[in-house]
Each structure stands twice: as C-alpha cells, then as structure tokens.
Scaffold this motif. Structure first.
Motif, PDB file in Angstrom:
ATOM      1  N   GLY A   1     -11.489  -4.706   7.600  1.00  0.00           N
ATOM      2  CA  GLY A   1     -12.421  -5.298   6.200  1.00  0.00           C
ATOM      3  C   GLY A   1     -12.913  -4.142   5.333  1.00  0.00           C
ATOM      4  O   GLY A   1     -13.536  -4.445   4.326  1.00  0.00           O
ATOM      5  N   ARG A   2     -12.418  -2.930   5.669  1.00  0.00           N
ATOM      6  CA  ARG A   2     -12.823  -1.977   4.624  1.00  0.00           C
ATOM      7  C   ARG A   2     -11.678  -1.721   3.425  1.00  0.00           C
ATOM      8  O   ARG A   2     -10.670  -1.654   4.179  1.00  0.00           O
ATOM      9  N   GLY A   3     -11.971  -1.218   2.453  1.00  0.00           N
ATOM     10  CA  GLY A   3     -10.816  -1.451   1.371  1.00  0.00           C
ATOM     11  C   GLY A   3     -10.685   0.236   1.168  1.00  0.00           C
ATOM     12  O   GLY A   3     -11.629   1.117   0.966  1.00  0.00           O
ATOM     13  N   PHE A   4      -9.307   0.494   0.797  1.00  0.00           N
ATOM     14  CA  PHE A   4      -8.951   2.034   0.535  1.00  0.00           C
ATOM     15  C   PHE A   4      -7.764   1.620  -0.587  1.00  0.00           C
ATOM     16  O   PHE A   4      -7.169   0.728  -0.877  1.00  0.00           O
ATOM     17  N   VAL A   5      -7.900   2.785  -1.828  1.00  0.00           N
ATOM     18  CA  VAL A   5      -7.132   2.596  -2.763  1.00  0.00           C
ATOM     19  C   VAL A   5      -6.205   4.004  -2.701  1.00  0.00           C
ATOM     20  O   VAL A   5      -6.658   4.941  -2.865  1.00  0.00           O
ATOM     21  N   LEU A   6      -4.690   3.833  -2.624  1.00  0.00           N
ATOM     22  CA  LEU A   6      -3.853   5.144  -2.819  1.00  0.00           C
ATOM     23  C   LEU A   6      -3.521   4.843  -4.243  1.00  0.00           C
ATOM     24  O   LEU A   6      -3.326   3.981  -4.768  1.00  0.00           O
ATOM     25  N   HIS A   7      -3.552   5.970  -4.943  1.00  0.00           N
ATOM     26  CA  HIS A   7      -3.209   5.978  -6.404  1.00  0.00           C
ATOM     27  C   HIS A   7      -2.778   7.225  -6.890  1.00  0.00           C
ATOM     28  O   HIS A   7      -2.851   8.232  -6.380  1.00  0.00           O
ATOM     29  N   SER A   8      -2.138   7.365  -7.959  1.00  0.00           N
ATOM     30  CA  SER A   8      -1.589   8.188  -8.623  1.00  0.00           C
ATOM     31  C   SER A   8      -2.969   9.456  -9.185  1.00  0.00           C
ATOM     32  O   SER A   8      -4.118   8.918  -9.193  1.00  0.00           O
ATOM     33  N   ASP A   9      -2.512  10.514  -9.344  1.00  0.00           N
ATOM     34  CA  ASP A   9      -3.631  11.592  -9.436  1.00  0.00           C
ATOM     35  C   ASP A   9      -4.221  11.698 -10.987  1.00  0.00           C
ATOM     36  O   ASP A   9      -5.100  12.571 -11.160  1.00  0.00           O
TER      37      ASP A   9
END
Length: 195
Positions: free
Chosen positions: A89-97
């Motif tokens: 239920g926990r959100g994470f965002v992988l993203h560009s630097d």
C-alpha cells in the motif's frame, strides 16, 4: 548517497529465471535500488497495478473531480506498477534525476527514488521529473538471501536500461531485459550448472 556508497548491485536488473515457476516473481524484471550486507530492495518493473495514477491522486485527496480532467495526457498515463509484495500500500516513484525532493535518493547518476507525497503533487502540477514510474510496494531480501537466490540460478543480473524502467509498455519488458544480455527466453534452462 554518493558513488562510493553504492553497491555493485545498485541500479542493476534482476531477471527471473524459468525455474521460478510460481509466486509473485514469475517472469519478473526487478530494478535493484539498494544492496548491502543488511539485504536488498528493488522494484518489479513489469507488473501492472489495477489502479491508475488518477486513482492515486483521488485517493490521496491531491486532486479530484474537474481538476483531474485538466491533467495532461502524460500525467494521466503515468504508469502505476506492482513494485513488490512488501508494503504493497506504500507508494514509491522511480524518476529521472532532474527532480530532487527532500527525500529523493539517487540510485544511479541518472535515476532517483522518492517515496513522499511531494513528488506526486509535483507530477500532478506538471513540475515533476521528465520521466517517472510509480510503484506500490517493493521487493526485499534479508542478509545474504539475494546472493543465495542468484547462486541457485534464480536470477540473471545485468546493467539496467533506463528506457525499460520508464517505458509504460510493461508486457514485453521481460523479453527486452533478456535481450540486453543477448538471450531469448527459449534459450534459458531452469537447471543450475556449476563448474
């Protein structure tokens, strides 16, 4: 985290071997974000989540109603993936630097991880990173567990490719990750070989 603190596995892909025939990790590609003697953490990047980014915005009371209709198609189509079975239920965002929040952690020189609402708000306002993928949950391993699974022919490892991490077309990521190694799924054996 600077380069000297990174593990050799940080920013690598784990690709499930055919011997893994049941459970959460069948035909998965995992992006490893942290690896140390204490264990490892990563995200499945090729499993759909049955919710959309619009659902997330509405659930978190960030945007709703008419505001949702004003979002760009790019924001509307931000991928939300099943990152793994831990804390689903926990959100994470992988993203560009190109986006750095207070809690952003660089995984590699090009990819960062942020797990706070700030990035969700920034994306919804058009101020977020150029490229991003949201995951609910993560994959985790205890001390030595991942190394044992790799040695037992559970996973292939290879350098990651940003285009696979952020590509919204998840259905072919497994084959494309194997292609990074020059391997087709049919060429893999489920038997471990040791010299």
């Amino acid at each position: 985290m600077d380069k000297s603190e990174r593990s050799f596995m940080d920013g690598q892909f784990l690709i499930a071997m055919p011997g893994l025939q049941e459970g959460t990790f069948v035909r998965t590609v995992i992006y490893v974000c942290a690896h140390s003697p204490a264990g490892a953490m990563g995200f499945i990047i090729n499993r759909h989540q049955p919710v959309s980014f619009l659902d997330v915005l509405e659930h978190l009371d960030i945007l709703g109603g008419e505001d949702l209709t004003k979002l760009s198609s790019e924001v509307r189509q931000l991928p939300v993936l099943m990152g793994g079975p831990v804390e689903s239920g926990r959100g994470f965002v992988l993203h560009s630097d190109d986006y750095v929040g207070e809690s952003s952690i660089p995984v590699t020189d090009e990819v960062s991880l942020t797990a706070t609402l700030d990035i969700i708000r920034a994306i919804s306002k058009g101020n977020g990173p150029k490229r991003a993928t949201m995951m609910l949950g993560y994959a985790g391993w205890g001390p030595g567990q991942l190394e044992t699974e790799i040695a037992s022919n559970g996973w292939l490892t290879c350098p990651s490719a940003d285009e696979l991490i952020f590509d919204p077309s998840v259905d072919t990521k497994y084959e494309r990750a194997l292609a990074l190694l020059g391997i087709s799924p049919a060429a893999l054996s489920s038997e471990a070989g040791h010299a």
